[in-house]
Enzyme design. Sequence first.
Site, PDB file in Angstrom:
ATOM      1  N   ASP A  37      55.936  54.932  35.142  1.00 30.77           N
ATOM      2  CA  ASP A  37      55.103  55.555  36.057  1.00 30.77           C
ATOM      3  C   ASP A  37      54.096  56.088  35.408  1.00 30.77           C
ATOM      4  O   ASP A  37      54.127  56.808  34.348  1.00 30.77           O
ATOM      5  CB  ASP A  37      55.986  56.435  37.178  1.00 30.77           C
ATOM      6  CG  ASP A  37      55.380  56.594  38.415  1.00 30.77           C
ATOM      7  OD1 ASP A  37      54.111  57.091  38.478  1.00 30.77           O
ATOM      8  OD2 ASP A  37      56.283  56.145  39.140  1.00 30.77           O
ATOM      9  N   ASP A  60      50.321  52.988  32.729  1.00 32.36           N
ATOM     10  CA  ASP A  60      49.138  52.855  33.602  1.00 32.36           C
ATOM     11  C   ASP A  60      49.295  51.300  33.960  1.00 32.36           C
ATOM     12  O   ASP A  60      48.930  50.362  32.939  1.00 32.36           O
ATOM     13  CB  ASP A  60      47.670  53.168  32.773  1.00 32.36           C
ATOM     14  CG  ASP A  60      46.392  52.687  33.823  1.00 32.36           C
ATOM     15  OD1 ASP A  60      46.831  52.127  34.742  1.00 32.36           O
ATOM     16  OD2 ASP A  60      45.601  52.884  33.096  1.00 32.36           O
ATOM     17  N   VAL A  61      49.711  51.281  34.968  1.00 32.39           N
ATOM     18  CA  VAL A  61      50.016  49.430  35.323  1.00 32.39           C
ATOM     19  C   VAL A  61      48.741  48.442  35.201  1.00 32.39           C
ATOM     20  O   VAL A  61      48.825  47.455  35.269  1.00 32.39           O
ATOM     21  CB  VAL A  61      50.473  49.269  36.748  1.00 32.39           C
ATOM     22  CG1 VAL A  61      52.075  49.832  36.728  1.00 32.39           C
ATOM     23  CG2 VAL A  61      49.864  49.991  37.706  1.00 32.39           C
ATOM     24  N   TYR A 150      44.600  45.847  50.930  1.00 32.84           N
ATOM     25  CA  TYR A 150      46.071  45.631  51.076  1.00 32.84           C
ATOM     26  C   TYR A 150      46.570  44.246  51.153  1.00 32.84           C
ATOM     27  O   TYR A 150      47.273  43.834  50.466  1.00 32.84           O
ATOM     28  CB  TYR A 150      46.704  46.725  52.057  1.00 32.84           C
ATOM     29  CG  TYR A 150      48.132  46.982  51.825  1.00 32.84           C
ATOM     30  CD1 TYR A 150      48.622  47.532  50.821  1.00 32.84           C
ATOM     31  CD2 TYR A 150      48.862  46.426  52.875  1.00 32.84           C
ATOM     32  CE1 TYR A 150      50.226  47.620  50.665  1.00 32.84           C
ATOM     33  CE2 TYR A 150      50.419  46.586  52.732  1.00 32.84           C
ATOM     34  CZ  TYR A 150      50.981  47.132  51.755  1.00 32.84           C
ATOM     35  OH  TYR A 150      52.258  47.049  51.484  1.00 32.84           O
ATOM     36  N   LYS A 154      48.458  41.536  48.769  1.00 35.33           N
ATOM     37  CA  LYS A 154      49.939  41.386  48.894  1.00 35.33           C
ATOM     38  C   LYS A 154      50.013  39.901  49.076  1.00 35.33           C
ATOM     39  O   LYS A 154      51.146  39.284  48.695  1.00 35.33           O
ATOM     40  CB  LYS A 154      50.535  41.953  50.087  1.00 35.33           C
ATOM     41  CG  LYS A 154      50.501  43.424  49.871  1.00 35.33           C
ATOM     42  CD  LYS A 154      51.276  43.848  48.674  1.00 35.33           C
ATOM     43  CE  LYS A 154      51.651  45.542  48.351  1.00 35.33           C
ATOM     44  NZ  LYS A 154      52.400  45.678  47.221  1.00 35.33           N
ATOM     45  N   THR A 185      58.160  56.023  52.527  1.00 33.76           N
ATOM     46  CA  THR A 185      57.652  56.532  51.425  1.00 33.76           C
ATOM     47  C   THR A 185      56.718  57.217  51.274  1.00 33.76           C
ATOM     48  O   THR A 185      55.764  57.299  52.200  1.00 33.76           O
ATOM     49  CB  THR A 185      57.497  55.156  50.598  1.00 33.76           C
ATOM     50  OG1 THR A 185      56.324  54.571  51.214  1.00 33.76           O
ATOM     51  CG2 THR A 185      58.549  54.128  50.702  1.00 33.76           C
TER      52      THR A 185
END
Length: 244
Positions: A37, A60-61, A150, A154, A185
């Site tokens: 993370d 850092d993804v 988004y 996805k 979340t």
Amino acid sequence: MGRLDGKVAIITGAAQGMGESHARRFVSEGAKVVLADILEEKGQALADELGNNAKFIKLDVTNQESWENVVAETERAFGLINILVNNVGITTTKSIEEMTLDDYHKVVSLNQISVFLGMKTAVSSMKKAENASIINISSMNGLVGGAIGYTDTKFAVRGMTKSAALEFADQGIRVNSVHPGAIETPMIAQADTKEAVAEFAKSIPNKRIAKPEEVSNLVLFLASDESSYSTGSEFVMDGGLTAQ
């Protein structure tokens, strides 16, 4: 015996929300888990709480070198990687007209490119581990329309999952996507989404928002050997929304 005894997992976005829930469940089922993370303080605190079978590594993804470091550090700490959960994601309620190109690039980088980089960098270790599982967290909006940016990403995660599943089918790696509906979340508790989510909940056949732990039950199944014949598939948990 735990359902993940002897397995090594990387979970992205593990410092909070669904990622935290998955990490807690995996450790309780016997896995050694890397909490990957950008949130150092929260991630380290969770790793300290979970004990010797958990390790926080900053990630850092959207950065390949950062991913390569996480994979190398995971192998040094725990061994070959059996499980990768690509969990990081952000959302937005901006319209096409409101969204800037920078806004769009940010969503694509965090939701889509991160999944590509995770699979790309972890797969070499996973091939050696054999009997490995990649779980890509998509969304019910990877099946039906929703917010611009988004939804696009996805859907992309869903497509990447199928492509990777076919590519790795004979290499001991299964790849599946999970498609949650509204989950409690931090992401949906943001000021610009909280009100919209509350209104949205009224349209759910089950009439409620799901708990992160409910998603973790499904992710655990896909990470375990119990799902040994499942690959390239979509696992939906949305309270019945896409059944309408």
